[in-house]
Motif scaffolding. Structure first.
Motif, PDB file in Angstrom:
ATOM      1  N   GLU A  26       0.790  -1.189   0.053  1.00 45.66           N
ATOM      2  CA  GLU A  26       0.075  -0.076   0.033  1.00 45.66           C
ATOM      3  C   GLU A  26       0.809   1.247   0.137  1.00 45.66           C
ATOM      4  OE1 GLU A  26      -3.248   0.249  -0.236  1.00 45.66           O
ATOM      5  OE2 GLU A  26      -3.489  -2.070  -0.298  1.00 45.66           O
ATOM      6  N   ALA A  27       2.283   1.116  -0.230  1.00 44.50           N
ATOM      7  CA  ALA A  27       2.910   2.276  -0.292  1.00 44.50           C
ATOM      8  C   ALA A  27       2.161   3.425  -0.967  1.00 44.50           C
ATOM      9  CB  ALA A  27       4.409   2.023  -1.119  1.00 44.50           C
ATOM     10  N   ALA A  50       6.561  -0.802  10.832  1.00 39.23           N
ATOM     11  CA  ALA A  50       5.959  -0.798   9.423  1.00 39.23           C
ATOM     12  C   ALA A  50       5.889   0.212   8.585  1.00 39.23           C
ATOM     13  CB  ALA A  50       4.737  -1.996   9.338  1.00 39.23           C
ATOM     14  N   GLU A  51       5.404   1.382   9.339  1.00 35.64           N
ATOM     15  CA  GLU A  51       4.807   2.907   8.606  1.00 35.64           C
ATOM     16  C   GLU A  51       6.215   3.297   8.442  1.00 35.64           C
ATOM     17  OE1 GLU A  51       2.164   6.580   9.267  1.00 35.64           O
ATOM     18  OE2 GLU A  51       3.099   5.771  11.192  1.00 35.64           O
ATOM     19  N   ALA A  52       6.862   3.533   9.599  1.00 39.47           N
ATOM     20  CA  ALA A  52       8.233   3.913   9.240  1.00 39.47           C
ATOM     21  C   ALA A  52       9.314   3.459   8.259  1.00 39.47           C
ATOM     22  CB  ALA A  52       9.231   3.759  10.634  1.00 39.47           C
ATOM     23  N   ALA A  53       9.301   1.976   8.262  1.00 43.81           N
ATOM     24  CA  ALA A  53       9.948   1.194   7.139  1.00 43.81           C
ATOM     25  C   ALA A  53       9.452   1.541   5.702  1.00 43.81           C
ATOM     26  CB  ALA A  53       9.765  -0.245   7.409  1.00 43.81           C
ATOM     27  N   THR A  54       8.103   1.580   5.552  1.00 45.01           N
ATOM     28  CA  THR A  54       7.600   2.416   4.451  1.00 45.01           C
ATOM     29  C   THR A  54       8.132   3.391   4.117  1.00 45.01           C
ATOM     30  OG1 THR A  54       6.016   0.836   4.652  1.00 45.01           O
ATOM     31  CG2 THR A  54       5.484   2.374   2.844  1.00 45.01           C
ATOM     32  N   ARG A  55       8.036   4.714   5.107  1.00 45.44           N
ATOM     33  CA  ARG A  55       8.386   5.798   4.867  1.00 45.44           C
ATOM     34  C   ARG A  55      10.073   6.061   4.345  1.00 45.44           C
ATOM     35  NH1 ARG A  55       4.438   9.569   5.916  1.00 45.44           N
ATOM     36  NH2 ARG A  55       2.709   8.694   7.298  1.00 45.44           N
TER      37      ARG A  55
END
Length: 85
Positions: A26-27, A50-55
């Motif tokens: 969902e990036a 997970a949010e931080a890794a995506t960012r």
């Protein structure tokens, strides 16, 4: 990609790859949390990781439609304003 079921201290180690994959899929969007049935501090930490890794990969990320249980846990952590971002 929705995330459903339990995200607790008992399940986060087994579900880490799945949650990271959901955020990666969902990036640029938001992950659906409407199917979360149990969420504790360890689960909140995994969502934040997970949010931080995506960012860190240059994509935006967030979550939407938290279940009642997820909204309560995210609210206690002071993270509900991130919903829908």
């Amino acid at each position: 990609m929705p995330i459903a079921g339990e995200l607790t201290i008992y399940t986060v180690a087994q579900r880490k790859a799945e949650v990271l994959a959901a955020f990666a899929a969902e990036a640029g969007g938001t992950v659906d949390l409407s199917g979360i049935t149990d969420l504790d501090g360890a689960g909140v930490q995994l969502l934040m990781f997970a949010e931080a890794a995506t960012r860190s990969q240059g994509a935006t990320a967030g979550w939407r439609d938290p279940s009642r249980v997820a909204a309560e846990a995210l609210g206690v952590a002071g993270l509900m304003p991130k919903a829908g971002r």
